[in-house]
Design a protein around this motif. Structure first.
Motif, PDB file in Angstrom:
ATOM      1  N   GLY A   2       0.813  -1.208   0.000  1.00  0.00           N
ATOM      2  CA  GLY A   2       0.000   0.000   0.000  1.00  0.00           C
ATOM      3  C   GLY A   2       0.846   1.257   0.000  1.00  0.00           C
ATOM      4  N   TYR A   3       1.945   1.244   0.755  1.00  0.00           N
ATOM      5  CA  TYR A   3       2.822   2.417   0.788  1.00  0.00           C
ATOM      6  C   TYR A   3       3.543   2.591  -0.553  1.00  0.00           C
ATOM      7  CZ  TYR A   3       6.428   5.674   2.219  1.00  0.00           C
ATOM      8  OH  TYR A   3       7.245   6.769   2.304  1.00  0.00           O
TER       9      TYR A   3
ATOM     10  N   GLY B 165       1.069   3.779  -3.119  1.00  0.00           N
ATOM     11  CA  GLY B 165       0.602   5.107  -2.768  1.00  0.00           C
ATOM     12  C   GLY B 165       1.624   6.184  -3.069  1.00  0.00           C
ATOM     13  N   ARG B 166       2.897   5.850  -2.917  1.00  0.00           N
ATOM     14  CA  ARG B 166       3.949   6.831  -3.188  1.00  0.00           C
ATOM     15  C   ARG B 166       4.273   6.947  -4.670  1.00  0.00           C
ATOM     16  NH1 ARG B 166       7.784   8.506   0.397  1.00  0.00           N
ATOM     17  NH2 ARG B 166       8.351   9.793  -1.390  1.00  0.00           N
TER      18      ARG B 166
ATOM     19  N   ALA C 223       1.181   2.513  -9.335  1.00  0.00           N
ATOM     20  CA  ALA C 223      -0.262   2.395  -9.114  1.00  0.00           C
ATOM     21  C   ALA C 223      -1.001   2.179 -10.432  1.00  0.00           C
ATOM     22  CB  ALA C 223      -0.784   3.639  -8.408  1.00  0.00           C
TER      23      ALA C 223
ATOM     24  N   GLU D   1      -2.553  -1.425 -10.010  1.00  0.00           N
ATOM     25  CA  GLU D   1      -3.867  -1.289  -9.369  1.00  0.00           C
ATOM     26  C   GLU D   1      -4.957  -2.089 -10.084  1.00  0.00           C
ATOM     27  OE1 GLU D   1      -6.811   2.161  -7.530  1.00  0.00           O
ATOM     28  OE2 GLU D   1      -5.193   2.725  -8.905  1.00  0.00           O
TER      29      GLU D   1
ATOM     30  N   TYR E 284      -3.010   2.413   1.250  1.00  0.00           N
ATOM     31  CA  TYR E 284      -2.971   3.074  -0.054  1.00  0.00           C
ATOM     32  C   TYR E 284      -3.788   4.365  -0.031  1.00  0.00           C
ATOM     33  CZ  TYR E 284      -3.655   3.645  -5.103  1.00  0.00           C
ATOM     34  OH  TYR E 284      -3.698   4.134  -6.388  1.00  0.00           O
ATOM     35  N   THR E 285      -4.988   4.301   0.556  1.00  0.00           N
ATOM     36  CA  THR E 285      -5.825   5.496   0.662  1.00  0.00           C
ATOM     37  C   THR E 285      -5.183   6.554   1.536  1.00  0.00           C
ATOM     38  OG1 THR E 285      -7.816   4.132   0.390  1.00  0.00           O
ATOM     39  CG2 THR E 285      -8.105   6.325   1.347  1.00  0.00           C
TER      40      THR E 285
ATOM     41  N   VAL F 260      -1.941   7.046   2.208  1.00  0.00           N
ATOM     42  CA  VAL F 260      -0.757   7.655   1.576  1.00  0.00           C
ATOM     43  C   VAL F 260      -1.175   8.559   0.415  1.00  0.00           C
ATOM     44  CG1 VAL F 260       1.358   7.153   0.292  1.00  0.00           C
ATOM     45  CG2 VAL F 260       0.753   5.777   2.285  1.00  0.00           C
ATOM     46  N   ARG F 261      -2.140   8.127  -0.387  1.00  0.00           N
ATOM     47  CA  ARG F 261      -2.585   8.954  -1.500  1.00  0.00           C
ATOM     48  C   ARG F 261      -3.312  10.212  -1.028  1.00  0.00           C
ATOM     49  NH1 ARG F 261      -3.082   6.524  -6.594  1.00  0.00           N
ATOM     50  NH2 ARG F 261      -3.838   8.573  -7.231  1.00  0.00           N
TER      51      ARG F 261
ATOM     52  N   TYR G  10       4.482  11.039   5.705  1.00  0.00           N
ATOM     53  CA  TYR G  10       3.656   9.948   5.205  1.00  0.00           C
ATOM     54  C   TYR G  10       3.235   8.970   6.301  1.00  0.00           C
ATOM     55  CZ  TYR G  10       4.217  11.271   0.328  1.00  0.00           C
ATOM     56  OH  TYR G  10       4.151  11.943  -0.875  1.00  0.00           O
TER      57      TYR G  10
ATOM     58  N   ALA H 107      -0.553   8.163   7.392  1.00  0.00           N
ATOM     59  CA  ALA H 107      -1.113   6.849   7.092  1.00  0.00           C
ATOM     60  C   ALA H 107      -1.384   6.016   8.334  1.00  0.00           C
ATOM     61  CB  ALA H 107      -0.162   6.085   6.165  1.00  0.00           C
TER      62      ALA H 107
END
Length: 284
Positions: free
Chosen positions: A105-106, A109-110, A115, A119, A165-166, A168-169, A194, A198
Motif C-alpha cells: 500500500g505504501y 501510494g507513493r 499504481a 492497481e 494506499y488510501t 498515503v494517497r 507519510y 497513514a
C-alpha cells in the motif's frame, strides 16, 4: 458549652459524608460497567429458557450445557492442541498479511506509475471470493498449517493494503512540497509526513482485518485439516453436538475480542500524538 460543641459537629459532618460519596462513586462506576452487559445477560437468559420450550435443544443446546462442555474440554486437555494450532495460524497469517499490505500500500501510494500498472490487477484479484481459494491453497501448501496461513494472509492483505494506499494517497501535496522545500530527504519525508498521515488508516485496516483472519483460518480448517478449532467445530457439528459447536464459537469469540483489545491499546499508544494535538479517538 453548647457553643463550643457546635463547631465540632459541623467540622465532623463532611468527614462522615466522605465514605458515602466514595461508595456512591464506586456503585456508579460498577453500574456503568454492568449496563453494557445487560443485553448479553438477557439474551443468555432467553436462550436458556427457550431451549427445549420454543426450540428443540438438539438444535441450539443451552448456555449451561455450553459452559459444562467448555469445562470438560479444558479439564481433559482435549482442546489445547486445537487452540495451539489455530493460534499459530492466526498470528502468522495476520502478521504476514499486515506486513505485505503495509509495504504494498505504501509503495503504490507513493508511486503513481506503479499504481497505474498494478492497481487494475489488485482490483481484479480483490474481486475474487477468497474462500474460493481455499482448495487451491490446499493443493499448493498441503493440508497442514501453510494453507491456513496463506488464506488468512491473503484476506488480511487486501484490507490493510487499501487502507494504507488510501492514507498515503490522501496526504496533502502542498505539505509534501513544503517539506521538500525545507530540505527534507525521502527518509525524513516518510518518517515525518507519510507515516503519521497513514498511521490511522493502518490501524483501521489492522482492526478490520482481525475477524477476516479468523474467517480465513477457520474456513481452511473446515476444508481440510488435522488440528484446529475449525476442525473441532466441524467434527462437533457432524456428530450432532451443538454444545461443542457453541463452545468452539465461544473460544473463537474470545480470540477476536482479545485481539481487538490489543489492537485498541496499540492504536492508543501509536496515535497518542493525535490526542495530544486535540484530535480525539472518535475522529480517527
Amino acid at each position: 458549652m453548647t457553643d463550643a460543641a457546635s463547631p465540632t459537629r459541623t467540622a465532623i459532618t463532611p468527614t462522615a459524608d466522605a465514605p458515602s460519596r466514595a461508595t456512591r462513586r464506586t456503585h456508579r462506576a460498577w453500574a456503568e460497567r454492568l449496563i453494557p452487559l445487560l443485553p448479553d445477560l438477557a439474551l443468555l437468559a432467553f436462550w436458556q429458557w427457550a431451549s427445549g420450550r420454543l426450540v428443540r435443544e438438539i438444535y441450539v443446546s443451552k448456555p449451561t450445557a455450553v459452559v459444562a462442555r467448555l469445562y470438560e474440554l479444558f479439564a481433559s486437555g482435549e482442546i489445547y492442541s486445537h487452540l495451539w494450532t489455530t493460534a499459530q495460524e492466526l498470528v502468522l497469517g495476520y502478521t504476514i498479511g499486515v506486513a505485505g499490505g503495509v509495504v504494498a500500500g505504501y509503495a503504490l501510494g507513493r508511486s503513481p506509475r506503479l499504481a497505474r500498472v498494478f492497481e487494475p490487477y489488485v482490483m481484479a484479484f480483490y474481486g475474487i471470493p477468497k474462500i474460493a481459494l481455499a482448495p487451491l491453497f490446499i493443493i499448493w501448501f498441503g493440508i497442514g498449517m501453510g494453507s491456513k496461513i496463506a488464506l488468512a494472509a491473503i484476506m488480511v492483505f487486501f484490507l490493510v493494503f487499501y487502507n494504507v494506499y488510501t492514507g498515503v494517497r490522501g496526504v496533502d501535496r502542498e505539505l509534501v512540497n513544503l517539506t521538500l522545500v525545507m530540505g527534507a530527504n525521502q527518509r525524513q519525508l516518510t518518517r515525518h509526513v507519510y507515516l503519521p498521515a497513514a498511521a490511522p488508516f493502518v490501524m483501521l485496516g489492522m482492526r478490520l482485518a482481525i475477524p477476516y483472519s479468523v474467517i480465513g483460518v477457520i474456513v481452511g480448517e473446515f476444508t481440510s485439516a488435522t488440528q484446529g478449532l475449525g476442525l473441532f467445530i466441524h467434527e462437533a457439528s457432524s456428530t450432532y453436538d451443538p454444545a461443542g459447536v457453541f463452545a468452539g464459537i465461544a473460544i473463537l469469540l474470545v480470540f477476536v475480542v482479545g485481539a481487538g483489545i490489543l489492537a485498541g491499546r496499540l492504536e492508543r499508544r501509536l496515535l497518542r500524538w493525535r490526542t495530544l494535538s486535540g484530535v480525539g479517538p472518535s475522529e480517527i
